[in-house]
Enzyme design. Structure first.
Site, short mmCIF file in Angstrom:
data_model
loop_
_atom_site.label_atom_id
_atom_site.label_comp_id
_atom_site.label_asym_id
_atom_site.label_seq_id
_atom_site.Cartn_x
_atom_site.Cartn_y
_atom_site.Cartn_z
N SER A 11 28.55 62.06 -46.80
CA SER A 11 28.58 61.16 -45.65
C SER A 11 29.40 59.95 -46.08
CB SER A 11 27.16 60.72 -45.30
OG SER A 11 27.19 59.42 -44.76
N HIS A 36 31.20 64.64 -43.64
CA HIS A 36 30.28 64.22 -42.57
C HIS A 36 30.62 62.78 -42.20
CE1 HIS A 36 26.31 64.22 -40.49
NE2 HIS A 36 26.24 62.95 -40.90
N ASP A 38 29.76 59.49 -39.89
CA ASP A 38 28.68 58.85 -39.13
C ASP A 38 29.21 57.76 -38.22
OD1 ASP A 38 26.23 60.13 -40.15
OD2 ASP A 38 26.91 59.36 -42.08
N MET A 40 28.44 55.03 -35.41
CA MET A 40 27.30 54.25 -34.89
C MET A 40 27.82 53.15 -33.97
SD MET A 40 25.16 53.71 -38.37
CE MET A 40 24.92 55.04 -39.55
N HIS A 69 28.96 63.04 -36.62
CA HIS A 69 27.59 62.74 -36.19
C HIS A 69 27.63 61.49 -35.33
CE1 HIS A 69 23.28 61.52 -37.75
NE2 HIS A 69 23.30 61.75 -36.45
N MET A 71 26.04 58.73 -33.40
CA MET A 71 24.82 57.95 -33.15
C MET A 71 25.19 56.88 -32.14
SD MET A 71 23.52 57.86 -37.08
CE MET A 71 25.09 58.41 -37.72
N MET A 140 17.10 64.98 -38.81
CA MET A 140 17.17 63.72 -39.55
C MET A 140 15.91 63.56 -40.40
SD MET A 140 20.06 62.40 -38.73
CE MET A 140 19.83 60.87 -39.64
N PHE A 146 21.09 53.99 -40.95
CA PHE A 146 21.44 53.37 -42.24
C PHE A 146 21.38 54.40 -43.36
CE2 PHE A 146 19.73 50.08 -39.54
CZ PHE A 146 20.63 49.03 -39.71
N ASP A 175 19.81 65.40 -42.96
CA ASP A 175 20.58 64.16 -43.18
C ASP A 175 19.63 63.00 -43.41
OD1 ASP A 175 22.36 62.04 -43.09
OD2 ASP A 175 23.14 62.50 -41.10
N GLY A 176 19.75 62.36 -44.58
CA GLY A 176 18.97 61.16 -44.86
C GLY A 176 18.08 61.32 -46.08
N GLY A 177 18.37 60.54 -47.12
CA GLY A 177 17.54 60.61 -48.33
C GLY A 177 17.64 61.93 -49.07
C1 DX5 Z 1 22.08 57.87 -41.51
C2 DX5 Z 1 23.34 58.72 -41.60
C3 DX5 Z 1 23.50 59.44 -42.88
C4 DX5 Z 1 23.55 58.58 -44.11
C5 DX5 Z 1 22.93 59.34 -45.25
O1 DX5 Z 1 21.90 57.44 -40.20
O2 DX5 Z 1 23.35 59.70 -40.56
O3 DX5 Z 1 24.54 60.40 -42.86
O4 DX5 Z 1 24.81 58.13 -44.45
O5 DX5 Z 1 22.85 58.48 -46.35
P1 DX5 Z 1 21.81 58.67 -47.55
O6 DX5 Z 1 22.14 59.98 -48.21
O7 DX5 Z 1 22.06 57.49 -48.38
O8 DX5 Z 1 20.43 58.70 -46.91
ZN ZN Z 2 24.79 61.49 -40.49
#
Ligand code: DX5
Ligand code: ZN
Length: 219
Positions: A11, A36, A38, A40, A69, A71, A140, A146, A175-177
């Site tokens: 990402s 990927h 993102d 926003m 993606h 958002m 997610m 973030f 996606d995320g963590g």
């Molecule tokens: C969060 C994004 C992710 C993000 C993942 O809203 O969609 O793609 O960048 O970042 P990490 O891997 O740090 O959680």
């Molecule tokens: Zn994402």
């Protein structure tokens, strides 16, 4: 395009945007299969990232598939433009106020892969009727908005439920963590696409970070 294999997708949210060409070169050299992106809008999520010009610029820098993606609150207004800018897959959120089915149909007509994303608090029943329209479901594991947040294991239950019910052709993405401690559980729960931000961009050696993540998927 990304079917039949496990794929780590960087990402780009936390990359060095002043050196985008170099960053993409480093990721290509590390052997990534797709990127990927993102997007926003500061409205659907309380954060602003980047939009069409950056997606178009990245399209000029690489032939890798671009997994975009969105958002954003009104994706229907923009899906055609993101496809024209070079998106290969466009994913929109189930939580937007507008008619999601119409938006998924617009992505299909535009010729891109159709993705549907779900935040941790949103129940799967919200998307059940939309699943036949999807090439990809993005679960997610943090609240969209973030990078750098902690993985929420509710994602694993959702992945398991989906993997049992949707066709094997439907890609499941998380996606995320996602990091060295969580990626294996995601894989075992049924995901094959793993979006990773901090666990790559927080490391100085992207190739080593990606190799370590891939090793977790093999072991
Ligand atoms: C969060 C994004 C992710 C993000 C993942 O809203 O969609 O793609 O960048 O970042 P990490 O891997 O740090 O959680
Ligand atoms: Zn994402």
């Amino acid at each position: 395009m990304l079917r039949g294999k496990n794929v780590v997708l960087p990402s780009l949210l936390q990359c060095d945007f002043g050196n985008l060409e170099r960053e993409i070169g480093r990721l290509e050299a590390a052997g990534v299969a797709a990127l990927h992106l993102d997007v926003m809008d500061g409205h659907f999520v309380p954060n602003l990232s980047y939009g069409l010009p950056i997606v178009a610029a990245i399209r000029q820098l690489t032939d890798l598939p671009l997994d975009v993606h969105l958002m954003i609150s009104s994706p229907l207004k923009y899906v055609d433009q993101f496809i024209k800018a070079g998106a290969d897959i466009v994913t929109v959120h189930a939580e937007v106020a507008e008619d999601v089915q119409v938006t998924l149909d617009a992505i299909r007509s535009g010729g891109a892969g159709v993705g549907l994303a779900l935040n941790p608090a949103t129940e799967l029943k919200v998307i059940e009727a939309l699943l036949p329209a999807c090439d990809l479901v993005l679960i997610m594991s943090v609240n969209a908005g973030f990078g750098g947040q902690a993985f929420n294991p509710v994602a694993l239950e959702k992945l398991r439920w989906l993997r049992q019910r949707v066709s094997p052709d439907v890609l499941l993405e998380v996606d995320g963590g996602v990091n060295l401690s969580t990626i294996r559980d995601c894989c075992q729960a049924g995901a094959s696409l793993f979006v990773v931000g901090s666990a790559i961009f927080g490391q100085s050696d992207y190739r080593a970070a990606i190799t370590d993540l891939n090793d977790q998927l093999r072991s």
